[in-house]
Motif scaffolding. Sequence first.
Motif, PDB file in Angstrom:
ATOM      1  N   PRO A 175       7.656  -0.376  -3.221  1.00 27.12           N
ATOM      2  CA  PRO A 175       8.010  -1.394  -2.225  1.00 27.12           C
ATOM      3  C   PRO A 175       9.261  -1.868  -2.054  1.00 27.12           C
ATOM      4  O   PRO A 175      10.214  -1.407  -2.975  1.00 27.12           O
ATOM      5  N   THR A 176       9.598  -2.272  -0.813  1.00 29.62           N
ATOM      6  CA  THR A 176      11.213  -2.242  -0.561  1.00 29.62           C
ATOM      7  C   THR A 176      11.498  -3.677  -0.513  1.00 29.62           C
ATOM      8  O   THR A 176      12.555  -4.108  -0.218  1.00 29.62           O
ATOM      9  N   SER A 177      10.636  -4.867  -0.742  1.00 29.58           N
ATOM     10  CA  SER A 177      11.025  -6.066  -0.667  1.00 29.58           C
ATOM     11  C   SER A 177      10.321  -6.623  -2.035  1.00 29.58           C
ATOM     12  O   SER A 177       9.168  -6.293  -2.397  1.00 29.58           O
ATOM     13  N   LEU A 178      10.715  -7.867  -2.321  1.00 27.78           N
ATOM     14  CA  LEU A 178      10.351  -8.618  -3.494  1.00 27.78           C
ATOM     15  C   LEU A 178       8.686  -9.174  -3.171  1.00 27.78           C
ATOM     16  O   LEU A 178       8.123  -8.937  -4.080  1.00 27.78           O
ATOM     17  N   ARG A 179       8.543  -9.445  -1.675  1.00 38.31           N
ATOM     18  CA  ARG A 179       7.313  -9.946  -1.424  1.00 38.31           C
ATOM     19  C   ARG A 179       6.258  -8.690  -1.698  1.00 38.31           C
ATOM     20  O   ARG A 179       5.237  -8.825  -2.111  1.00 38.31           O
ATOM     21  N   GLN A 180       6.609  -7.608  -1.089  1.00 37.54           N
ATOM     22  CA  GLN A 180       5.807  -6.318  -1.283  1.00 37.54           C
ATOM     23  C   GLN A 180       5.530  -5.783  -2.894  1.00 37.54           C
ATOM     24  O   GLN A 180       4.478  -5.581  -3.166  1.00 37.54           O
ATOM     25  N   LEU A 181       6.601  -5.881  -3.403  1.00 35.49           N
ATOM     26  CA  LEU A 181       6.553  -5.773  -4.863  1.00 35.49           C
ATOM     27  C   LEU A 181       5.673  -6.837  -5.664  1.00 35.49           C
ATOM     28  O   LEU A 181       5.051  -6.212  -6.475  1.00 35.49           O
ATOM     29  N   TRP A 182       5.697  -7.946  -5.302  1.00 32.31           N
ATOM     30  CA  TRP A 182       4.906  -8.942  -5.716  1.00 32.31           C
ATOM     31  C   TRP A 182       3.351  -8.759  -5.516  1.00 32.31           C
ATOM     32  O   TRP A 182       2.466  -8.669  -6.694  1.00 32.31           O
ATOM     33  N   ARG A 183       3.087  -8.291  -4.436  1.00 33.03           N
ATOM     34  CA  ARG A 183       1.620  -7.901  -4.094  1.00 33.03           C
ATOM     35  C   ARG A 183       1.202  -6.765  -4.864  1.00 33.03           C
ATOM     36  O   ARG A 183      -0.041  -6.690  -5.031  1.00 33.03           O
ATOM     37  N   GLN A 184       2.136  -5.563  -4.811  1.00 25.46           N
ATOM     38  CA  GLN A 184       1.623  -4.444  -5.777  1.00 25.46           C
ATOM     39  C   GLN A 184       1.301  -4.658  -7.183  1.00 25.46           C
ATOM     40  O   GLN A 184       0.374  -4.632  -7.755  1.00 25.46           O
ATOM     41  N   ARG A 185       2.286  -5.459  -7.631  1.00 26.62           N
ATOM     42  CA  ARG A 185       2.199  -5.507  -9.118  1.00 26.62           C
ATOM     43  C   ARG A 185       1.205  -6.850  -9.570  1.00 26.62           C
ATOM     44  O   ARG A 185       0.477  -6.501 -10.547  1.00 26.62           O
TER      45      ARG A 185
END
Length: 727
Positions: free
Chosen positions: A576-586
């Motif tokens: 993921p390249t953004s904190l929002r995308q990272l949040w969704r994945q994790r």
Amino acid sequence: MSRQTTHTAVMPPPPAEEATRRRRRADPRGHWFLVAILMVLVSGALVFEGYVTGAQGETHAAPPVTAPPSAELRRIWQSGPVLNLTGSKPGSVRLPARTVALTFDDGPDPRWTPQLLDVLKRHGVKATFFAVGAKIAENPELTRRIVAEGHEIGNHTYAHPDLSAIPEWRLRLEVSLTQKVLAGATGRHTRLMRPPYSSTPGSVTAPQLRAMRALGGEGYLVVLTDIDTKDWSRPGAGPILHAATPRRGRGSVIMMHDSGGDRGQTITAVDRLLTLLSERNYRVTTLTAALGMPSAYASAGPGDRLIGAALGLAQRASAAFTGAMSWVLVAAGVLTMARLLFFLVLAWMHVQRVRGGRRRVGRAPAWLSPPPVSVIVPAYNEAVGIEATVRSLVTSDYPGVVEVIVVDDGSTDGTAAIASGLRSPGVRVIERPNGGKPAALNTGIMHASHDILIMVDGDTVFEPATIGHLVRPLGDPQVGAVSGNTKVGNRRGMIGRWQHIEYVIGFNLDRRAFDLLGCMPTVPGAIGAFRRSALASVSGLSLDTLAEDTDLTMAMCRAGWRIVYEENALAWTEAPTSLRQLWRQRYRWCYGTLQAMWKHRRAVVEPGRFGRRCLGYLALFQVVLPLVAPVVDIMAVYSLAINDPLPVVAVWAGFVLVQAFTGWYALRLDRERASVLWVLPLQQFVYRQLMYLVVIQSVATAMLGVRLRWQTISREGTFSTPATRRP
């Protein structure tokens, strides 16, 4: 190229049923309010405890006089030790001849005050205790004993500040809080007040006089002293006795301390002093009795009693919580450090085991001939990366037959058309309605032609030698699955670098240890090889969890299959390249892992290594410690603000150094550059907090029984793979 397309008509659910399902799937939000309230309460408890810890109970020398004294101050210097400052002109009084009022500051203390009370009781005398409100709150039973035995209690503020150095609102708060906790403990108020850090009238400064004026305005009788024994400096029982002895039969207010440090010398001196005063026919009593005044006590109202009791309870709860959290902070630090060092040792042992050519221990037997392999690529809206993924598979240098099956799971961005348009031999594209990644993988398994199955995500690129490295360990018939080595391809930017470090240290280093311990929890969906018979023994992939790879791996471990890690099987994936995308994945990963842990909880009581080793580890280090991490961070800030910051900074720096060394070793094992470690200290202030917030959200979602929907992330296709590095 052969292409097989399947179509299945699925009727949409009725609108009412769909709305109900959406409500059921909605992420919980109310718990964030509860978390915020909890953090406020924790912070409040620590602030309260930090305020209370100001009650040090020691005296210091009066500051030097820097300005000419006023006429009022000169009168105070010549006055008696008991001051009435309620009017426009100060009044004072001295004790009658051969009359002594023993006064004790800074208590009550659970160790020294009872011993002092025993000495006073043995001599049959009463004394006046100027008590600190915080210590009354800590020791309500001891405060009640002081009153019950006929002694007098005066106000000595709540947290023992220098009243000349604080604003008037704080002064009023200090004395008010003390009155309330005294009311909560004894049902009484007191009219006596002694300012902290005060002594004889001759030592009063202009700022102290202003504070005493304010106290007089509150209706207090301000009590100083004739004799300051300076017992707080612990000069010895003899010097204290000498300093406390009145001269020439004069009446005296004598100041001593029953708290604030070791008071053994004071107790010995009091015992000897009372014997001496009795021999010299001195009268020893409370301050008001010595002056012939009414009792210092007044009955407190029910409101003040209730508030005081609640205040005392809150302080004791804050102290208990702070003490417990201090131990949690220590335990969390020790466990985290021990985990790092332990896994570091296990990683070194794993390297010694798997490297070394023909001489290495545990090497899987070689295949007589390269077995044919089926590679399954589940794809949902992977248009930006599917071409690179498929090309990396068909250009593999694996000498055996490689069948590539792309399962398009209802994509809407033309993923299937792109995969079909490659027209690569040995590639099949299967289209199916969207049903989730596990269903897509099961479809691929069903259509696969071979017994060795490799699963790879649609955003992942294999290196040419990867398939061969994945297949080699499966030459051992006891091995059911092989975990590959996942690399972050898009490492530019802070978020990419943080994930790169996490993949190398937190994932691949851990997998070396789990391989050695025989309790691998996850073969990642990005790269894993499986034996068909092993998959069949657990009925394939389950739809029960959102972490289908963890669920499958745990099921295979429970079924007795050995799961190994192959460091040389490299795959590059887009993080993921953004904190929002990272949040969704994790969030999906963490919630799915919790689901898998709960599903396989019975493994704890089953024979074998997996349940006791792996589930216990996951519960402690991936659930419990992240849940308490916010409190640990607040405790660290509290320690920095209240105590000497150097130990806290030293511990943090030591922890970062150990992490850096671990990261350096992990990067070295993976043949990666260590220069990226410069972002590691910064990781402690953003990335780490994001990860434990993910755990909090996941636990709350699981506890509330909400069925989390699949958290998709958008692909950008921005990463590229470095040149192939062969071990």
